[in-house]
Design a protein around this motif. Structure first.
Motif, PDB file in Angstrom:
ATOM      1  N   SER A  57       0.810  -1.221   0.000  1.00 52.31           N
ATOM      2  CA  SER A  57       0.000   0.000   0.000  1.00 52.31           C
ATOM      3  C   SER A  57       0.839   1.266   0.000  1.00 52.31           C
ATOM      4  O   SER A  57       0.486   2.242  -0.653  1.00 52.31           O
ATOM      5  N   HIS A  58       1.950   1.255   0.750  1.00 51.51           N
ATOM      6  CA  HIS A  58       2.814   2.435   0.782  1.00 51.51           C
ATOM      7  C   HIS A  58       4.148   2.065   1.411  1.00 51.51           C
ATOM      8  O   HIS A  58       4.308   0.982   1.962  1.00 51.51           O
ATOM      9  N   ALA A  59       5.103   2.970   1.338  1.00 55.76           N
ATOM     10  CA  ALA A  59       6.508   2.630   1.596  1.00 55.76           C
ATOM     11  C   ALA A  59       6.943   2.721   3.051  1.00 55.76           C
ATOM     12  O   ALA A  59       8.114   2.494   3.353  1.00 55.76           O
ATOM     13  N   HIS A  60       6.050   3.037   3.995  1.00 56.34           N
ATOM     14  CA  HIS A  60       6.464   3.012   5.408  1.00 56.34           C
ATOM     15  C   HIS A  60       6.904   1.599   5.795  1.00 56.34           C
ATOM     16  O   HIS A  60       6.315   0.618   5.354  1.00 56.34           O
ATOM     17  N   GLY A  61       7.911   1.543   6.665  1.00 55.07           N
ATOM     18  CA  GLY A  61       8.556   0.270   6.990  1.00 55.07           C
ATOM     19  C   GLY A  61       7.644  -0.785   7.589  1.00 55.07           C
ATOM     20  O   GLY A  61       7.909  -1.984   7.458  1.00 55.07           O
ATOM     21  N   ASP A  62       6.553  -0.391   8.240  1.00 51.90           N
ATOM     22  CA  ASP A  62       5.656  -1.392   8.818  1.00 51.90           C
ATOM     23  C   ASP A  62       4.673  -1.941   7.781  1.00 51.90           C
ATOM     24  O   ASP A  62       3.860  -2.801   8.081  1.00 51.90           O
ATOM     25  N   HIS A  63       4.773  -1.459   6.549  1.00 57.85           N
ATOM     26  CA  HIS A  63       3.917  -1.960   5.466  1.00 57.85           C
ATOM     27  C   HIS A  63       4.746  -2.520   4.312  1.00 57.85           C
ATOM     28  O   HIS A  63       4.274  -3.383   3.570  1.00 57.85           O
ATOM     29  N   ALA A  64       5.929  -1.993   4.135  1.00 56.42           N
ATOM     30  CA  ALA A  64       6.785  -2.385   3.011  1.00 56.42           C
ATOM     31  C   ALA A  64       8.091  -2.939   3.555  1.00 56.42           C
ATOM     32  O   ALA A  64       8.972  -2.173   3.955  1.00 56.42           O
ATOM     33  N   GLY A 117      -4.245   9.274   0.452  1.00 55.79           N
ATOM     34  CA  GLY A 117      -4.025  10.563   1.127  1.00 55.79           C
ATOM     35  C   GLY A 117      -3.077  10.519   2.311  1.00 55.79           C
ATOM     36  O   GLY A 117      -3.036  11.446   3.108  1.00 55.79           O
ATOM     37  N   HIS A 118      -2.293   9.456   2.437  1.00 55.51           N
ATOM     38  CA  HIS A 118      -1.453   9.261   3.630  1.00 55.51           C
ATOM     39  C   HIS A 118      -0.048   9.826   3.415  1.00 55.51           C
ATOM     40  O   HIS A 118       0.396  10.700   4.161  1.00 55.51           O
ATOM     41  N   ILE A 119       0.663   9.334   2.399  1.00 56.27           N
ATOM     42  CA  ILE A 119       1.962   9.883   1.983  1.00 56.27           C
ATOM     43  C   ILE A 119       2.038   9.746   0.462  1.00 56.27           C
ATOM     44  O   ILE A 119       1.151   9.127  -0.149  1.00 56.27           O
ATOM     45  N   GLY A 161      -5.149   0.440   3.929  1.00 58.91           N
ATOM     46  CA  GLY A 161      -3.791   0.821   4.307  1.00 58.91           C
ATOM     47  C   GLY A 161      -3.894   1.957   5.317  1.00 58.91           C
ATOM     48  O   GLY A 161      -4.927   2.119   5.963  1.00 58.91           O
ATOM     49  N   ASP A 162      -2.845   2.743   5.479  1.00 57.55           N
ATOM     50  CA  ASP A 162      -2.945   3.960   6.296  1.00 57.55           C
ATOM     51  C   ASP A 162      -3.585   5.034   5.418  1.00 57.55           C
ATOM     52  O   ASP A 162      -3.280   5.136   4.236  1.00 57.55           O
ATOM     53  N   TYR A 163      -4.443   5.855   6.000  1.00 58.37           N
ATOM     54  CA  TYR A 163      -5.125   6.868   5.184  1.00 58.37           C
ATOM     55  C   TYR A 163      -5.516   8.057   6.042  1.00 58.37           C
ATOM     56  O   TYR A 163      -5.578   7.979   7.272  1.00 58.37           O
TER      57      TYR A 163
HETATM   58 ZN   LIG Z   1       2.061   4.686   7.008  1.00 53.37          ZN
END
Ligand SMILES: [Zn+2]
Ligand SMILES: [Zn+2]
Length: 315
Positions: free
Chosen positions: A35-42, A93-95, A114-116
């Motif tokens: 979903s996005h590149a933050h370490g807890d997701h990617a 809309g998160h990053i 994901g995060d939003y």
């Molecule tokens: Zn995030």
């Protein structure tokens, strides 16, 4: 018909058995939709990685050759199929590059958020709303007591005095948003950024989201008696400068508990608060809600008798 175990949590993360892929796996897997590149997701080291171009660019910046074996890049709204499951990325809309992941199978739509966030953020693609049968939402701040203040009011607190400020913020996403808000709303302030933030700013610029005005700082610039500087640093550096003199310490976060030891609060979050989760549910119109990341019990109580809600737990 909704498949009740369409998405399950196992030791590698959120797994879609029908499509034999993971969403935001927490350890490397054969096929990951991210979903996005933050370490807890990617995480690094997945074999096939499906994501947006900006997410790929940030993962490659951070993980270099270990980012993933084969990237499959898709734009927002561009459908693709993985083992009979149709997948579409929708802006979250998160990053920069962050996506909701819409999964369609047998006529049923499952929307993983994901995060939003719903708040304005000029440094990333704004969230878009789609309807779905099942909403799988993060619940980081799913508590009626958590209502984020207006970010513009928050950032304008930096105009209340002329002291230099040591401002801690996560380097991906939060830092760019903070630079943007300061550029727009604190015109007398000058932002000096830690070197680790600069390459991420460059990715944002490449994708058409220039954060705002900033310069690279070095340790010497901290010694100048001049005022009105804001030193933007990642959390580790912020913690290591606990003895820094003649600066006001501020940490930008939605978590009140991260603010207690600082000189001023700066409650700026890239996650939905309670009222925005309710708005999201109103727009998605789900028949069922599944929750993860955080605590879904407040939502479960709130929707009791209205919308069936399941807390996804590891099994
Ligand atoms: Zn995030
Ligand atoms: Zn997260």
């Amino acid at each position: 018909m909704i498949i009740t175990d369409f998405l399950i949590l196992n030791e590698s993360g959120l797994y879609c058995k029908t499509g034999n892929f993971y969403i935001d796996p927490i350890q490397p897997v054969a096929t990951a939709v991210i979903s996005h590149a933050h370490g807890d997701h990617a995480v690094r080291g997945n074999y096939h990685v499906y994501c947006t171009a900006a997410t790929c660019a940030i993962m490659e910046l951070r993980y270099k050759k270990n980012a993933g074996n084969e990237f499959h890049i898709y734009a927002y709204h561009q459908n693709f199929i993985v083992n009979h499951v149709e997948i579409t990325f929708i802006p979250a809309g998160h990053i920069l590059g962050s996506s909701q992941i819409l999964l369609a199978y047998n006529g049923v739509k499952y929307l993983y958020t994901g995060d939003y966030k719903l708040q304005d953020d000029a440094t990333c693609e704004p969230i878009e709303f789609v309807e779905a049968d099942v909403l799988i939402t993060e619940t980081t701040f799913a508590d009626p007591e958590v209502l984020h203040p207006d970010p513009i009011n928050e950032i304008q607190k930096l105009n209340q005095n002329r002291h230099n400020v040591l401002l801690g913020a996560y380097s991906l996403g939060k830092s760019q948003r903070i630079i943007n808000l300061i550029t727009k709303h604190c015109p007398d302030r000058k932002v000096l950024v830690h070197h680790s933030i600069v390459p991420i700013n460059k990715v944002y610029e490449t994708y058409g989201f220039k954060p705002g005005n900033y310069e690279l700082y070095n340790r010497n610039s901290m010694k100048f008696p001049e005022q009105n500087f804001i030193y933007l640093v990642p959390p580790m550096t912020f913690d290591s400068y606990f003895r820094a003199k003649n600066v006001i310490r501020v940490f930008a976060s939605g978590w009140k508990r991260l603010q207690v030891q600082n000189d001023m609060t700066l409650l700026i979050s890239d996650h939905v608060d309670w009222s925005d989760i309710l708005k999201m549910i109103d727009r998605v119109k789900p028949k069922e809600i599944w929750t993860l990341h955080g605590d879904g019990t407040h939502l479960k109580a709130f929707f009791s008798g209205k919308i069936p809600l399941k807390l996804l737990n590891r099994c």
